[in-house]
Design a protein around this motif. Structure first.
Motif: not given
Ligand code: ZN
Ligand code: 8ID
Length: 349
Positions: A153, A66, A45, A342, A43
């Motif tokens: 996520c 995550h 993040t 992704r 991600c």
């Molecule tokens: Zn994430």
């Protein structure tokens, strides 16, 4: 048998780099489970964490990640509802206090003492990861673990954001950053929820992907001469989308959304670009009665619902699988905005 050592991607200091090396396998505490992570999504993040983009410090050294899907291999003494052999997902919210006002009212992402996977506790870029039993996602037997990883996520977050927007079937939603990880899943959840989508991102590859995922219009933010006009023109009456889901990693669209959202519409902020501020013209915001709101991951029920959409076969977003050892390459592509959909890491290589 659970090994004593495992492969992991570790950062020693903010700014990176990530170091692929062997580290010890931890033992779960009484209310925790140990999950043998098979696949983990990457991600944006995780890249924010490496770069220290946010006003919240990470633990160091840190194992990021995550969006981990795997099999439970050990459970603590107090754990009764998760068993060895179950499939489970390790999410951003690794644990919460379960006692505060927010935990009591199923707003556990707002818990003031959260444990955050790959940020304040070690995450899923390792072969064996610990999470609180109360918070691991339950994954049905037989699930494709590589395909479900991004749901843990990206999927949960955009599903929650779409729900928070209050948009109804048949109405229009603009997804800003539609070609990235969260965006690609947002296109799929929006279609599954009966919404009509305007995708905003850049380049032919992202245009093709978002169209295949169900978007009815594409606005290229890099080549459009007037993004606001183009987004509004994509709705039949020219009044703009009922909701805007902001998942871009750039401040500019956060300042544009209020201009093209439909009167009475809702702007949902999800992306977290470093140092960014929201800005909206007071005049238009007032006379259009618009709502601007943040949305942060999802609670355990949102997570279960997002997984159920996937299990029903309604969510099929493209992903590329590479080895855990190749994480740095994924970060380099992500930094340049080159990822379409992704990347998912296979922890066995
Ligand atoms: Zn994430
Ligand atoms: O709970 C939350 N709020 C939450 C959960 C998970 C992730 C928030 N996030 C945040 C991440 O931390 C990150 O800031 O959402 C953001 C998006 O994460 P991602 O989907 O994993 O990032 P990505 O795959 O790099 O996709 C970003 C896309 O934004 C596009 C890029 O082209 C890319 O496809 N984009 C950019 I950069 N500027 C844009 C613009 N001006 C834009 N798209 C439209 N207009």
């Amino acid at each position: 048998e659970i090994p004593t050592e495992q492969w992991a991607q570790v950062i020693e200091k903010t700014g990176g780099p990530v170091d692929y090396k062997k580290i010890p396998v931890q033992k779960p505490g009484p209310d925790e489970v140990l999950v043998n992570i098979k696949f983990s999504g990457v991600c944006h993040t995780d890249l924010h964490a490496v770069n220290g983009d946010w006003p919240l410090a990470t633990k160091l050294p840190l194992v990021g990640g995550h969006e981990g899907a795997g099999e439970v291999v050990a459970v603590g003494d107090l754990v009764t509802d998760v068993k060895v052999g179950d499939l489970a997902g390790v999410k951003w919210l690794n644990g919460s206090c379960l006692a505060c006002e927010f935990c009591q009212t199923s707003d556990e992402p707002l818990c003031p003492k959260p444990l955050l996977s790959g940020y304040t506790v070690d995450g899923t870029f390792q072969q064996y990861c610990i999470a609180k039993a109360a918070h691991v996602a339950r994954i049905p037997k037989g699930t494709d673990l590589a395909a479900i990883a991004p749901v843990l996520c990206a999927g949960i977050t955009v599903y929650k954001g779409l729900k928070e927007s209050g948009v109804k079937p048949g109405q229009w939603v603009a997804i800003v950053g539609a070609g990235g990880g969260l965006g690609s899943l947002a296109c799929q959840y929006a279609r599954a929820m009966g919404l009509r989508t305007i995708a905003i991102d850049s380049g032919d590859e992202k245009k093709k992907m978002t169209t295949e995922l169900g978007a009815e219009a594409f606005v290229d933010f890099a080549t459009s001469k007037n993004v606001v006009a183009d987004v509004q023109a994509a709705t039949p009456d020219g009044l703009g989308p009922h909701a805007v889901i902001l998942v871009a990693v750039n401040e500019k669209p956060f300042q544009q959304a209020a201009e093209y959202v439909r009167p009475r519409g809702t702007v949902i902020c999800i992306g977290l670009p470093a140092g960014a501020y929201l800005k909206a013209p007071v005049f238009e915001s007032v006379i259009k009665m618009i709502r601007i709101q943040g949305s942060y991951v999802g609670n355990r029920k949102d997570s279960a619902e997002a997984i159920e959409f996937f299990t029903r076969g309604l969510i099929k977003a493209p992903f590329k699988v590479v080895g855990l050892s190749e994480l740095q390459m994924v970060y380099d592509k992500m930094h340049k905005g080159e990822i379409v959909g992704r990347y998912v890491l296979d922890t066995s290589k």
